[in-house]
Scaffold this motif. Sequence first.
Motif, PDB file in Angstrom:
ATOM      1  N   THR A  59       0.844  -1.195   0.000  1.00  0.00           N
ATOM      2  CA  THR A  59       0.000   0.000   0.000  1.00  0.00           C
ATOM      3  C   THR A  59       0.878   1.242   0.000  1.00  0.00           C
ATOM      4  OG1 THR A  59      -1.633  -1.204   1.336  1.00  0.00           O
ATOM      5  CG2 THR A  59      -1.911   1.185   1.150  1.00  0.00           C
ATOM      6  N   TRP A  60       0.456   2.247  -0.770  1.00  0.00           N
ATOM      7  CA  TRP A  60       1.159   3.528  -0.805  1.00  0.00           C
ATOM      8  C   TRP A  60       0.197   4.628  -0.374  1.00  0.00           C
ATOM      9  CZ3 TRP A  60       1.508  -0.375  -4.301  1.00  0.00           C
ATOM     10  CH2 TRP A  60       2.780  -0.937  -4.496  1.00  0.00           C
ATOM     11  N   LEU A  61       0.624   5.450   0.585  1.00  0.00           N
ATOM     12  CA  LEU A  61      -0.200   6.506   1.156  1.00  0.00           C
ATOM     13  C   LEU A  61       0.497   7.855   0.978  1.00  0.00           C
ATOM     14  CD1 LEU A  61      -0.836   4.614   4.500  1.00  0.00           C
ATOM     15  CD2 LEU A  61      -2.519   4.855   2.670  1.00  0.00           C
ATOM     16  N   PRO A  62      -0.261   8.941   0.831  1.00  0.00           N
ATOM     17  CA  PRO A  62       0.366  10.255   0.643  1.00  0.00           C
ATOM     18  C   PRO A  62       1.003  10.773   1.936  1.00  0.00           C
ATOM     19  CG  PRO A  62      -2.013  10.486   0.794  1.00  0.00           C
ATOM     20  CD  PRO A  62      -1.740   9.012   0.757  1.00  0.00           C
ATOM     21  N   THR A  63       2.156  11.385   1.783  1.00  0.00           N
ATOM     22  CA  THR A  63       2.778  12.094   2.904  1.00  0.00           C
ATOM     23  C   THR A  63       2.707  13.587   2.578  1.00  0.00           C
ATOM     24  OG1 THR A  63       4.950  11.950   1.859  1.00  0.00           O
ATOM     25  CG2 THR A  63       4.381  10.221   3.413  1.00  0.00           C
ATOM     26  N   PRO A  64       2.592  14.453   3.578  1.00  0.00           N
ATOM     27  CA  PRO A  64       2.712  14.161   5.013  1.00  0.00           C
ATOM     28  C   PRO A  64       1.397  13.780   5.694  1.00  0.00           C
ATOM     29  CG  PRO A  64       2.569  16.508   4.688  1.00  0.00           C
ATOM     30  CD  PRO A  64       2.525  15.906   3.312  1.00  0.00           C
ATOM     31  N   THR A  65       0.318  13.567   4.925  1.00  0.00           N
ATOM     32  CA  THR A  65      -0.987  13.302   5.533  1.00  0.00           C
ATOM     33  C   THR A  65      -0.919  12.183   6.576  1.00  0.00           C
ATOM     34  OG1 THR A  65      -2.030  13.933   3.444  1.00  0.00           O
ATOM     35  CG2 THR A  65      -3.401  12.783   5.055  1.00  0.00           C
ATOM     36  N   PHE A  66      -0.206  11.098   6.232  1.00  0.00           N
ATOM     37  CA  PHE A  66      -0.157   9.939   7.127  1.00  0.00           C
ATOM     38  C   PHE A  66       1.248   9.704   7.670  1.00  0.00           C
ATOM     39  CE2 PHE A  66      -3.592   9.043   4.009  1.00  0.00           C
ATOM     40  CZ  PHE A  66      -4.658   9.143   4.893  1.00  0.00           C
ATOM     41  N   ALA A  67       2.021  10.777   7.812  1.00  0.00           N
ATOM     42  CA  ALA A  67       3.404  10.643   8.283  1.00  0.00           C
ATOM     43  C   ALA A  67       3.480  10.060   9.688  1.00  0.00           C
ATOM     44  CB  ALA A  67       4.101  12.003   8.235  1.00  0.00           C
ATOM     45  N   GLU A  68       2.431  10.240  10.494  1.00  0.00           N
ATOM     46  CA  GLU A  68       2.453   9.742  11.881  1.00  0.00           C
ATOM     47  C   GLU A  68       2.029   8.277  11.995  1.00  0.00           C
ATOM     48  OE1 GLU A  68       3.678  11.615  14.307  1.00  0.00           O
ATOM     49  OE2 GLU A  68       4.055  13.078  12.716  1.00  0.00           O
ATOM     50  N   LEU A  69       1.725   7.650  10.877  1.00  0.00           N
ATOM     51  CA  LEU A  69       1.337   6.241  10.920  1.00  0.00           C
ATOM     52  C   LEU A  69       2.547   5.395  11.312  1.00  0.00           C
ATOM     53  CD1 LEU A  69      -1.015   4.236  10.282  1.00  0.00           C
ATOM     54  CD2 LEU A  69      -0.035   4.028   7.981  1.00  0.00           C
ATOM     55  N   ALA A  70       2.379   4.509  12.279  1.00  0.00           N
ATOM     56  CA  ALA A  70       3.477   3.675  12.773  1.00  0.00           C
ATOM     57  C   ALA A  70       3.156   2.199  12.570  1.00  0.00           C
ATOM     58  CB  ALA A  70       3.722   3.952  14.255  1.00  0.00           C
ATOM     59  N   ALA A  71       4.207   1.399  12.443  1.00  0.00           N
ATOM     60  CA  ALA A  71       4.024  -0.031  12.207  1.00  0.00           C
ATOM     61  C   ALA A  71       3.212  -0.679  13.320  1.00  0.00           C
ATOM     62  CB  ALA A  71       5.386  -0.709  12.065  1.00  0.00           C
ATOM     63  N   GLU A  72       3.446  -0.249  14.560  1.00  0.00           N
ATOM     64  CA  GLU A  72       2.711  -0.866  15.674  1.00  0.00           C
ATOM     65  C   GLU A  72       1.210  -0.580  15.612  1.00  0.00           C
ATOM     66  OE1 GLU A  72       5.195   2.643  17.364  1.00  0.00           O
ATOM     67  OE2 GLU A  72       5.445   0.976  15.945  1.00  0.00           O
ATOM     68  N   ASP A  73       0.820   0.495  14.911  1.00  0.00           N
ATOM     69  CA  ASP A  73      -0.610   0.790  14.752  1.00  0.00           C
ATOM     70  C   ASP A  73      -1.317  -0.299  13.952  1.00  0.00           C
ATOM     71  OD1 ASP A  73      -0.287   3.251  16.038  1.00  0.00           O
ATOM     72  OD2 ASP A  73       0.112   4.311  14.159  1.00  0.00           O
ATOM     73  N   LEU A  74      -0.551  -1.005  13.092  1.00  0.00           N
ATOM     74  CA  LEU A  74      -1.149  -1.906  12.115  1.00  0.00           C
ATOM     75  C   LEU A  74      -0.969  -3.374  12.437  1.00  0.00           C
ATOM     76  CD1 LEU A  74       0.029   0.082   8.984  1.00  0.00           C
ATOM     77  CD2 LEU A  74      -2.286   0.013   9.927  1.00  0.00           C
ATOM     78  N   HIS A  75      -0.334  -3.674  13.566  1.00  0.00           N
ATOM     79  CA  HIS A  75      -0.162  -5.075  13.941  1.00  0.00           C
ATOM     80  C   HIS A  75      -1.522  -5.698  14.251  1.00  0.00           C
ATOM     81  CE1 HIS A  75       1.636  -8.688  15.550  1.00  0.00           C
ATOM     82  NE2 HIS A  75       0.946  -8.540  16.668  1.00  0.00           N
ATOM     83  N   ASP A  76      -1.880  -6.735  13.476  1.00  0.00           N
ATOM     84  CA  ASP A  76      -3.176  -7.413  13.626  1.00  0.00           C
ATOM     85  C   ASP A  76      -4.330  -6.415  13.585  1.00  0.00           C
ATOM     86  OD1 ASP A  76      -1.913  -9.831  13.764  1.00  0.00           O
ATOM     87  OD2 ASP A  76      -1.976  -9.973  15.944  1.00  0.00           O
ATOM     88  N   ALA A  77      -4.225  -5.411  12.722  1.00  0.00           N
ATOM     89  CA  ALA A  77      -5.264  -4.378  12.626  1.00  0.00           C
ATOM     90  C   ALA A  77      -5.586  -4.092  11.174  1.00  0.00           C
ATOM     91  CB  ALA A  77      -4.810  -3.096  13.323  1.00  0.00           C
ATOM     92  N   SER A  78      -6.756  -3.529  10.944  1.00  0.00           N
ATOM     93  CA  SER A  78      -7.198  -3.105   9.623  1.00  0.00           C
ATOM     94  C   SER A  78      -6.670  -1.708   9.332  1.00  0.00           C
ATOM     95  CB  SER A  78      -8.729  -3.100   9.558  1.00  0.00           C
ATOM     96  OG  SER A  78      -9.187  -2.322   8.468  1.00  0.00           O
TER      97      SER A  78
END
Length: 303
Positions: free
Chosen positions: A155-174
């Motif tokens: 997946t590719w997301l625009p920056t800086p809109t989602f610059a604060e997204l972290a890998a731990e946010d997505l562990h076993d998550a949608s």
Amino acid sequence: MAGTDIPDAAGTPLDAGSSEPLHLQLRGHLRAQILNHSLPPGTALPSEAQLQVRYGVSRSVVRQALGALADEGLIERGRGRGSTVAPRQEHHRLVHRTTGLSAQIAGTGANVGTEVLSLTVQDADASTAVLGTPQVLALERLRTADGVPIAVIHTWLPTPTFAELAAEDLHDASLHAVLGEKFGVQITSGKRQIRAVPGDRDLLRLLQLEASSPVLLLEGTSFDQDGRPVEVFSTWHHPDHVVFDIDIQREPSPSAPTGSLPVSQGSSPVSPADPAPDAMADRARRLGTELLRFANQLSDSGS
């Protein structure tokens, strides 16, 4: 229960002169017919003696082939009742809906897992130019269902809109759920394409597939509630564990104004460039045929 006649999909007997052992040839022959539904779930296979005669091999060859199919979960074997094709461990994805794979499968009661393989910032290229930013956040994930790998997602997301997204946010998550909860972004529309493609070595390793196996690729762009592009993605699905479903609706009445399409309450308008439901259905029907043809071509080229 009497065994079922097996259609001779390959059209040729096993090759005793091949470098591939006979038990692997027989396993591959039966496996292909199970996966393409020539032998649907619940079908009783011929007895070991019948398979010996049919393919001109020893009982040990037959037992090795059937044992391998049982280890894969493709057949069920029972003392005194022979072998039957096992129920398919399939997960269904409604590709015409904006909800992602994780949410759809979790809704069926399966235990969905997500492993973040990488999360990096990259320069945008032609494939991600639609996001409108010079750099993009590149995310790679492996998704499992009940512990079985079913999809690799880029997946590719625009920056800086989602610059604060972290890998731990997505562990076993949608991802879509995280975008809504953390950034207030709701995915409301998008465009999708489906095709059968070859899997490279790393992809096949992650999905636990054999060399030269084809995979099902779903590509697309998703838009938020304001019509802005928020993700470009490519998802490679395990062909044995994921099925694409499409709901078909009747085409607009000829009396409808030219250029207009019916819009359900709460949904986003459909672009005239988007595929009509009948076109999507036709693509889905052709996909199965294309996948089988592609698999045969790969098998022929590797023999």
